[in-house]
Design a protein around this motif. Structure first.
Motif, PDB file in Angstrom:
ATOM      1  N   SER A  75      -2.634   9.803  20.200  1.00  0.00           N
ATOM      2  CA  SER A  75      -3.572   9.298  21.196  1.00  0.00           C
ATOM      3  C   SER A  75      -4.241   8.037  20.657  1.00  0.00           C
ATOM      4  O   SER A  75      -4.335   7.827  19.440  1.00  0.00           O
ATOM      5  CB  SER A  75      -4.641  10.348  21.503  1.00  0.00           C
ATOM      6  OG  SER A  75      -5.519  10.495  20.397  1.00  0.00           O
ATOM      7  N   ALA A  76      -4.722   7.191  21.574  1.00  0.00           N
ATOM      8  CA  ALA A  76      -5.383   5.958  21.161  1.00  0.00           C
ATOM      9  C   ALA A  76      -6.651   6.269  20.350  1.00  0.00           C
ATOM     10  O   ALA A  76      -6.984   5.557  19.399  1.00  0.00           O
ATOM     11  CB  ALA A  76      -5.731   5.116  22.388  1.00  0.00           C
ATOM     12  N   GLY A  77      -7.337   7.336  20.712  1.00  0.00           N
ATOM     13  CA  GLY A  77      -8.538   7.715  19.980  1.00  0.00           C
ATOM     14  C   GLY A  77      -8.227   8.102  18.546  1.00  0.00           C
ATOM     15  O   GLY A  77      -8.970   7.744  17.610  1.00  0.00           O
ATOM     16  N   THR A  78      -7.124   8.816  18.355  1.00  0.00           N
ATOM     17  CA  THR A  78      -6.719   9.208  17.002  1.00  0.00           C
ATOM     18  C   THR A  78      -6.370   7.979  16.175  1.00  0.00           C
ATOM     19  O   THR A  78      -6.736   7.880  14.996  1.00  0.00           O
ATOM     20  CB  THR A  78      -5.508  10.157  17.057  1.00  0.00           C
ATOM     21  OG1 THR A  78      -5.888  11.345  17.754  1.00  0.00           O
ATOM     22  CG2 THR A  78      -5.035  10.521  15.664  1.00  0.00           C
ATOM     23  N   VAL A  79      -5.709   7.031  16.800  1.00  0.00           N
ATOM     24  CA  VAL A  79      -5.356   5.793  16.092  1.00  0.00           C
ATOM     25  C   VAL A  79      -6.617   5.044  15.682  1.00  0.00           C
ATOM     26  O   VAL A  79      -6.722   4.548  14.550  1.00  0.00           O
ATOM     27  CB  VAL A  79      -4.457   4.904  16.974  1.00  0.00           C
ATOM     28  CG1 VAL A  79      -4.351   3.492  16.400  1.00  0.00           C
ATOM     29  CG2 VAL A  79      -3.083   5.527  17.102  1.00  0.00           C
ATOM     30  N   ARG A  80      -7.581   4.960  16.576  1.00  0.00           N
ATOM     31  CA  ARG A  80      -8.837   4.276  16.237  1.00  0.00           C
ATOM     32  C   ARG A  80      -9.531   4.976  15.067  1.00  0.00           C
ATOM     33  O   ARG A  80     -10.113   4.321  14.202  1.00  0.00           O
ATOM     34  CB  ARG A  80      -9.755   4.218  17.457  1.00  0.00           C
ATOM     35  CG  ARG A  80      -9.258   3.286  18.556  1.00  0.00           C
ATOM     36  CD  ARG A  80     -10.309   3.074  19.624  1.00  0.00           C
ATOM     37  NE  ARG A  80      -9.796   2.253  20.711  1.00  0.00           N
ATOM     38  CZ  ARG A  80      -9.198   2.712  21.793  1.00  0.00           C
ATOM     39  NH1 ARG A  80      -9.052   4.029  21.964  1.00  0.00           N
ATOM     40  NH2 ARG A  80      -8.749   1.897  22.723  1.00  0.00           N
ATOM     41  N   ASN A  81      -9.455   6.293  15.044  1.00  0.00           N
ATOM     42  CA  ASN A  81     -10.044   7.040  13.928  1.00  0.00           C
ATOM     43  C   ASN A  81      -9.341   6.716  12.611  1.00  0.00           C
ATOM     44  O   ASN A  81      -9.983   6.550  11.573  1.00  0.00           O
ATOM     45  CB  ASN A  81      -9.981   8.545  14.195  1.00  0.00           C
ATOM     46  CG  ASN A  81     -10.932   8.986  15.288  1.00  0.00           C
ATOM     47  OD1 ASN A  81     -11.907   8.293  15.595  1.00  0.00           O
ATOM     48  ND2 ASN A  81     -10.672  10.131  15.889  1.00  0.00           N
ATOM     49  N   TYR A  82      -7.999   6.630  12.654  1.00  0.00           N
ATOM     50  CA  TYR A  82      -7.231   6.290  11.451  1.00  0.00           C
ATOM     51  C   TYR A  82      -7.596   4.889  10.952  1.00  0.00           C
ATOM     52  O   TYR A  82      -7.788   4.670   9.753  1.00  0.00           O
ATOM     53  CB  TYR A  82      -5.726   6.356  11.726  1.00  0.00           C
ATOM     54  CG  TYR A  82      -5.151   7.747  11.772  1.00  0.00           C
ATOM     55  CD1 TYR A  82      -5.566   8.735  10.878  1.00  0.00           C
ATOM     56  CD2 TYR A  82      -4.163   8.077  12.697  1.00  0.00           C
ATOM     57  CE1 TYR A  82      -5.032  10.010  10.929  1.00  0.00           C
ATOM     58  CE2 TYR A  82      -3.611   9.352  12.745  1.00  0.00           C
ATOM     59  CZ  TYR A  82      -4.055  10.311  11.858  1.00  0.00           C
ATOM     60  OH  TYR A  82      -3.513  11.578  11.899  1.00  0.00           O
ATOM     61  N   LEU A  83      -7.698   3.950  11.891  1.00  0.00           N
ATOM     62  CA  LEU A  83      -8.026   2.578  11.512  1.00  0.00           C
ATOM     63  C   LEU A  83      -9.441   2.479  10.950  1.00  0.00           C
ATOM     64  O   LEU A  83      -9.679   1.751   9.972  1.00  0.00           O
ATOM     65  CB  LEU A  83      -7.858   1.642  12.712  1.00  0.00           C
ATOM     66  CG  LEU A  83      -6.423   1.461  13.218  1.00  0.00           C
ATOM     67  CD1 LEU A  83      -6.416   0.663  14.515  1.00  0.00           C
ATOM     68  CD2 LEU A  83      -5.568   0.768  12.168  1.00  0.00           C
ATOM     69  N   ALA A  84     -10.363   3.207  11.551  1.00  0.00           N
ATOM     70  CA  ALA A  84     -11.738   3.202  11.059  1.00  0.00           C
ATOM     71  C   ALA A  84     -11.822   3.835   9.671  1.00  0.00           C
ATOM     72  O   ALA A  84     -12.515   3.332   8.783  1.00  0.00           O
ATOM     73  CB  ALA A  84     -12.647   3.951  12.035  1.00  0.00           C
ATOM     74  N   ALA A  85     -11.081   4.936   9.472  1.00  0.00           N
ATOM     75  CA  ALA A  85     -11.068   5.597   8.167  1.00  0.00           C
ATOM     76  C   ALA A  85     -10.488   4.678   7.102  1.00  0.00           C
ATOM     77  O   ALA A  85     -11.003   4.604   5.973  1.00  0.00           O
ATOM     78  CB  ALA A  85     -10.259   6.889   8.246  1.00  0.00           C
ATOM     79  N   ALA A  86      -9.413   3.959   7.450  1.00  0.00           N
ATOM     80  CA  ALA A  86      -8.804   3.022   6.505  1.00  0.00           C
ATOM     81  C   ALA A  86      -9.784   1.917   6.135  1.00  0.00           C
ATOM     82  O   ALA A  86      -9.907   1.547   4.960  1.00  0.00           O
ATOM     83  CB  ALA A  86      -7.531   2.434   7.109  1.00  0.00           C
ATOM     84  N   GLN A  87     -10.506   1.426   7.118  1.00  0.00           N
ATOM     85  CA  GLN A  87     -11.474   0.361   6.866  1.00  0.00           C
ATOM     86  C   GLN A  87     -12.577   0.835   5.927  1.00  0.00           C
ATOM     87  O   GLN A  87     -12.979   0.110   5.002  1.00  0.00           O
ATOM     88  CB  GLN A  87     -12.059  -0.110   8.196  1.00  0.00           C
ATOM     89  CG  GLN A  87     -12.923  -1.360   8.092  1.00  0.00           C
ATOM     90  CD  GLN A  87     -13.322  -1.874   9.466  1.00  0.00           C
ATOM     91  OE1 GLN A  87     -12.551  -1.786  10.424  1.00  0.00           O
ATOM     92  NE2 GLN A  87     -14.536  -2.393   9.571  1.00  0.00           N
ATOM     93  N   ILE A  88     -13.033   2.063   6.125  1.00  0.00           N
ATOM     94  CA  ILE A  88     -14.086   2.621   5.268  1.00  0.00           C
ATOM     95  C   ILE A  88     -13.572   2.830   3.846  1.00  0.00           C
ATOM     96  O   ILE A  88     -14.222   2.462   2.856  1.00  0.00           O
ATOM     97  CB  ILE A  88     -14.607   3.944   5.860  1.00  0.00           C
ATOM     98  CG1 ILE A  88     -15.368   3.682   7.164  1.00  0.00           C
ATOM     99  CG2 ILE A  88     -15.500   4.666   4.856  1.00  0.00           C
ATOM    100  CD1 ILE A  88     -15.705   4.926   7.939  1.00  0.00           C
ATOM    101  N   LYS A  89     -12.379   3.420   3.724  1.00  0.00           N
ATOM    102  CA  LYS A  89     -11.818   3.701   2.402  1.00  0.00           C
ATOM    103  C   LYS A  89     -11.571   2.427   1.589  1.00  0.00           C
ATOM    104  O   LYS A  89     -11.682   2.433   0.357  1.00  0.00           O
ATOM    105  CB  LYS A  89     -10.504   4.474   2.541  1.00  0.00           C
ATOM    106  CG  LYS A  89     -10.670   5.917   2.981  1.00  0.00           C
ATOM    107  CD  LYS A  89      -9.317   6.605   3.082  1.00  0.00           C
ATOM    108  CE  LYS A  89      -9.456   8.065   3.484  1.00  0.00           C
ATOM    109  NZ  LYS A  89      -8.142   8.753   3.585  1.00  0.00           N
ATOM    110  N   LEU A  90     -11.237   1.349   2.297  1.00  0.00           N
ATOM    111  CA  LEU A  90     -10.955   0.096   1.606  1.00  0.00           C
ATOM    112  C   LEU A  90     -12.189  -0.784   1.450  1.00  0.00           C
ATOM    113  O   LEU A  90     -12.101  -1.887   0.911  1.00  0.00           O
ATOM    114  CB  LEU A  90      -9.861  -0.671   2.369  1.00  0.00           C
ATOM    115  CG  LEU A  90      -8.507   0.046   2.475  1.00  0.00           C
ATOM    116  CD1 LEU A  90      -7.537  -0.771   3.317  1.00  0.00           C
ATOM    117  CD2 LEU A  90      -7.925   0.305   1.096  1.00  0.00           C
TER     118      LEU A  90
END
Length: 206
Positions: free
Chosen positions: A168-183
């Protein structure tokens, strides 16, 4: 005599590589192509010992061609040539089944030596790049986060990423946000830059 398939899309470069290998005396270029989609058909027709592939081929790139050769003609070993001294390209090449990896700015005599090593069943990897790959820190990203960020690096929006990853688009946004935080990235583009420089993004599909 080591039989070689040469794949390079720039005619002058391909000619120079052919001449360089011919000077070795124990290496014969039995086939050559400038298009990635022709690598496997040419290899099946000529049965080379080693395929020397540019990573940036039109059609199927060198990484995709390596994976196809690994599946359809495993006795043909692959040496990747690249203008990119990037850890992620090395990792993608080795994951696809390449036995060798050399930058195009390496000393000319090292090409023939690398072909011989690969033909003999050994690995031939640029030592400086290999050292960088070994010492690079492990990625903090999950596989899905890396996939989503890799597609974002190709210019895909979350909706398209969702379609390609069957999420889902929401799940993708969560993945992208998590990646941004981790990096510890300021923006998504900054996250892409950090992950790409560290070699943590998957190799783009052709």
């Amino acid at each position: 005599m080591v039989r070689v398939l040469l794949a390079e899309d720039m005619h002058l470069v391909r000619g120079a590589l052919r001449a360089l290998l011919a000077e070795a005396g124990d290496i014969e270029v039995v086939a050559e192509t400038g298009h990635g989609d022709q690598v496997v058909p040419s290899a099946l027709a000529h049965r080379p010992d080693v395929a020397v592939l540019d990573v940036d081929l039109p059609g199927a790139d060198g990484i995709a061609a390596t994976a196809a050769l690994r599946e359809l003609l495993p006795e043909c070993r692959v040496l990747i040539l690249t203008a990119h001294r990037r850890v992620e390209v090395l990792r993608a090449a080795l994951a696809a089944g390449a036995a060798g990896f050399m930058p195009k700015d390496a000393p000319p005599d090292r090409l023939a030596d690398a072909v011989r090593q690969v033909a003999a069943g050994q690995r031939a990897v640029d030592p400086d790049l290999a050292a960088r790959a070994l010492t690079a820190p492990a990625s903090p990203l999950t596989e899905r986060e890396a996939q989503a960020l890799g597609l974002a690096a190709e210019g895909c929006e979350p909706r398209e990423i969702a379609q390609r990853l069957h999420l889902s688009a929401g799940t993708v946004r969560n993945y992208l946000a998590a990646a941004q935080i981790k990096l510890d990235a300021r923006t998504r583009l900054d996250a892409v830059r950090i992950a790409r420089e560290a070699g943590w993004l998957p190799h783009p599909a052709s």
